[in-house]
Write an enzyme that holds these catalytic residues in place. Sequence first.
Site, PDB file in Angstrom:
ATOM      1  N   THR A 122     -26.437  61.971  25.494  1.00 22.75           N
ATOM      2  CA  THR A 122     -27.256  60.755  25.484  1.00 22.75           C
ATOM      3  C   THR A 122     -28.381  60.807  24.460  1.00 22.75           C
ATOM      4  O   THR A 122     -28.949  61.875  24.213  1.00 22.75           O
ATOM      5  CB  THR A 122     -27.874  60.533  26.881  1.00 22.75           C
ATOM      6  OG1 THR A 122     -28.759  59.417  26.810  1.00 22.75           O
ATOM      7  CG2 THR A 122     -28.650  61.739  27.375  1.00 22.75           C
ATOM      8  N   TYR A 168     -32.630  64.340  34.180  1.00 23.30           N
ATOM      9  CA  TYR A 168     -31.354  63.880  33.612  1.00 23.30           C
ATOM     10  C   TYR A 168     -31.243  64.321  32.145  1.00 23.30           C
ATOM     11  O   TYR A 168     -30.232  64.903  31.737  1.00 23.30           O
ATOM     12  CB  TYR A 168     -31.265  62.349  33.715  1.00 23.30           C
ATOM     13  CG  TYR A 168     -30.114  61.761  32.924  1.00 23.30           C
ATOM     14  CD1 TYR A 168     -28.800  61.893  33.375  1.00 23.30           C
ATOM     15  CD2 TYR A 168     -30.332  61.089  31.715  1.00 23.30           C
ATOM     16  CE1 TYR A 168     -27.729  61.358  32.645  1.00 23.30           C
ATOM     17  CE2 TYR A 168     -29.275  60.557  30.982  1.00 23.30           C
ATOM     18  CZ  TYR A 168     -27.983  60.697  31.454  1.00 23.30           C
ATOM     19  OH  TYR A 168     -26.933  60.180  30.719  1.00 23.30           O
TER      20      TYR A 168
HETATM   21  N1  LIG Z   1     -24.289  54.386  30.885  1.00 25.68           N
HETATM   22  C1  LIG Z   1     -25.145  54.782  29.957  1.00 25.68           C
HETATM   23  O1  LIG Z   1     -26.045  54.047  29.574  1.00 25.68           O
HETATM   24  C2  LIG Z   1     -25.006  56.159  29.337  1.00 25.68           C
HETATM   25  C3  LIG Z   1     -25.788  56.482  28.210  1.00 25.68           C
HETATM   26  C4  LIG Z   1     -25.650  57.741  27.658  1.00 25.68           C
HETATM   27  C5  LIG Z   1     -24.776  58.658  28.185  1.00 25.68           C
HETATM   28  N2  LIG Z   1     -24.046  58.324  29.270  1.00 25.68           N
HETATM   29  C6  LIG Z   1     -23.139  59.324  29.831  1.00 25.68           C
HETATM   30  O2  LIG Z   1     -21.843  58.770  29.883  1.00 25.68           O
HETATM   31  C7  LIG Z   1     -21.134  59.293  30.990  1.00 25.68           C
HETATM   32  C8  LIG Z   1     -20.527  58.155  31.782  1.00 25.68           C
HETATM   33  O3  LIG Z   1     -21.557  57.279  32.162  1.00 25.68           O
HETATM   34  P1  LIG Z   1     -21.272  55.963  33.011  1.00 25.68           P
HETATM   35  O4  LIG Z   1     -22.318  54.989  32.675  1.00 25.68           O
HETATM   36  O5  LIG Z   1     -19.856  55.582  32.884  1.00 25.68           O
HETATM   37  O6  LIG Z   1     -21.585  56.507  34.466  1.00 25.68           O
HETATM   38  P2  LIG Z   1     -20.828  56.282  35.856  1.00 25.68           P
HETATM   39  O7  LIG Z   1     -21.762  56.749  36.919  1.00 25.68           O
HETATM   40  O8  LIG Z   1     -20.269  54.914  35.935  1.00 25.68           O
HETATM   41  O9  LIG Z   1     -19.611  57.299  35.743  1.00 25.68           O
HETATM   42  C9  LIG Z   1     -19.698  58.654  36.093  1.00 25.68           C
HETATM   43  C10 LIG Z   1     -18.490  58.949  36.942  1.00 25.68           C
HETATM   44  O10 LIG Z   1     -18.494  60.351  37.234  1.00 25.68           O
HETATM   45  C11 LIG Z   1     -18.061  60.521  38.569  1.00 25.68           C
HETATM   46  N3  LIG Z   1     -18.575  61.818  39.012  1.00 25.68           N
HETATM   47  C12 LIG Z   1     -19.872  62.184  39.149  1.00 25.68           C
HETATM   48  N4  LIG Z   1     -19.943  63.476  39.519  1.00 25.68           N
HETATM   49  C13 LIG Z   1     -18.663  63.938  39.596  1.00 25.68           C
HETATM   50  C14 LIG Z   1     -18.094  65.200  39.885  1.00 25.68           C
HETATM   51  N5  LIG Z   1     -18.860  66.256  40.178  1.00 25.68           N
HETATM   52  N6  LIG Z   1     -16.749  65.334  39.860  1.00 25.68           N
HETATM   53  C15 LIG Z   1     -15.950  64.270  39.558  1.00 25.68           C
HETATM   54  N7  LIG Z   1     -16.444  63.040  39.262  1.00 25.68           N
HETATM   55  C16 LIG Z   1     -17.792  62.887  39.285  1.00 25.68           C
HETATM   56  C17 LIG Z   1     -18.621  59.329  39.311  1.00 25.68           C
HETATM   57  O11 LIG Z   1     -17.917  59.038  40.508  1.00 25.68           O
HETATM   58  C18 LIG Z   1     -18.470  58.222  38.275  1.00 25.68           C
HETATM   59  O12 LIG Z   1     -17.240  57.541  38.417  1.00 25.68           O
HETATM   60  C19 LIG Z   1     -22.123  60.142  31.778  1.00 25.68           C
HETATM   61  O13 LIG Z   1     -21.913  61.500  31.448  1.00 25.68           O
HETATM   62  C20 LIG Z   1     -23.463  59.676  31.263  1.00 25.68           C
HETATM   63  O14 LIG Z   1     -24.433  60.698  31.343  1.00 25.68           O
HETATM   64  C21 LIG Z   1     -24.136  57.100  29.867  1.00 25.68           C
END
Ligand SMILES: NC(=O)c1ccc[n+]([C@@H]2O[C@H](COP(=O)([O-])OP(=O)(O)OC[C@H]3O[C@@H](n4cnc5c(N)ncnc54)[C@H](O)[C@@H]3O)[C@@H](O)[C@H]2O)c1
Length: 347
Positions: A130, A154
């Site tokens: 991120t 985070y």
């Molecule tokens: N959404 C944003 O703005 C953003 C920005 C930068 C980085 N990210 C990164 O992108 C990735 C996806 O983000 P997102 O927005 O789709 O989030 P999200 O919460 O929709 O998706 C994360 C998924 O991981 C699953 N999960 C969590 N812990 C788990 C585990 N231990 N084992 C198996 N599954 C597990 C959850 O059930 C969920 O479906 C993350 O790593 C996040 O840090 C997101």
Amino acid sequence: MSAGTTPRRTLTAMKVLVTGGAGYIGSITAKALEEAGHVPVILDSLLTGPRAFVRDRIFYEGDISDRDLLTRIFDEHDDIAATIHMAARIVIPESVQLPYEYYRDNVSKSLELFDQLVALEKTRVVFSSTAAIYGVKADFEVREDDPLDLTSPYAHSKQMMEQILRDMAAATDLRGIVLRYFNPIGSDPDTESGIYAKEPSHVLGQLVMAARGQKPAFTITGTEHPTRDGTGIRDYVHVWDLARAHVRAVERFDEVVEAAGEPSVVINVGTGSGVTVRELVAAFERVFGREVPLAEAPPRPGDAIGAFANVDRAHELLGWRHELSLDDAIASALAWGEKRQEILGYE
Ligand SMILES: NC(=O)c1ccc[n+]([C@@H]2O[C@H](COP(=O)([O-])OP(=O)(O)OC[C@H]3O[C@@H](n4cnc5c(N)ncnc54)[C@H](O)[C@@H]3O)[C@@H](O)[C@H]2O)c1
């Protein structure tokens, strides 16, 4: 020849493990993989991601740290060519309240996952990081080597995972492409996935709720930042463009790592343009065609002033640039706002 002008090649279809593939970005990345002719294999605990986002894809419900499950997945799909590791807890203010859960789930569990991938000799990893880890720069444009400033558990957890990947890649056959996402917004082209939180913490989700009358006003959190209008600055990237960047990363994995000259490489994924919160609100009102009621409040715990991406490396190594505009992304988020009850069963 720059990567952007590389001629089209015939690519073999790949199977790709997507951890967190029931989530917002994971489910849309799974669709982008399918559109490119590849086969996603989803591993998700459904901790937060809704089952509806898995659709009819190959799906394993379980935890990324479950080594037996990982072994079974790779036994059953020994043609998986790469892992996109997205599973994580992701809410910045919540991480301030729940540091143990964030470090356990994001850091310790990823450590188990990476070690098991090494043991199984499945060593190509694309990791979701991120832009929230960057320090503030006077001009807000950040390059991958710029200093970091970690303002929440985070952000710390993401930086630690990058470091773990770098150290393990240096010592083992593990290879990493770390994508530092800026601010993904919008839905997929068929409006099948989007922000699913009941009370979205993301700025655009909140704007959609205020615009649809589901909350009294959109609150601008932080109005005295040293930006052009005092509000936070972000680089909003259409989630479909972001998903396409993952497709590029897995398709070109070995070339990218070789060109980078390091076993683990960091790449910014953004548009290259900064947009303040007030500018986002103006764009939103333009696309929506109506004013949104506004309120102002101090920054939330762990909130950063923000940054926008320098995208030279993404272009050079991945041959990727964003294609969709801010207005496209806002229109897509609004379309998702209309559709999400049908898919999720709640407004
Ligand atoms: N959404 C944003 O703005 C953003 C920005 C930068 C980085 N990210 C990164 O992108 C990735 C996806 O983000 P997102 O927005 O789709 O989030 P999200 O919460 O929709 O998706 C994360 C998924 O991981 C699953 N999960 C969590 N812990 C788990 C585990 N231990 N084992 C198996 N599954 C597990 C959850 O059930 C969920 O479906 C993350 O790593 C996040 O840090 C997101």
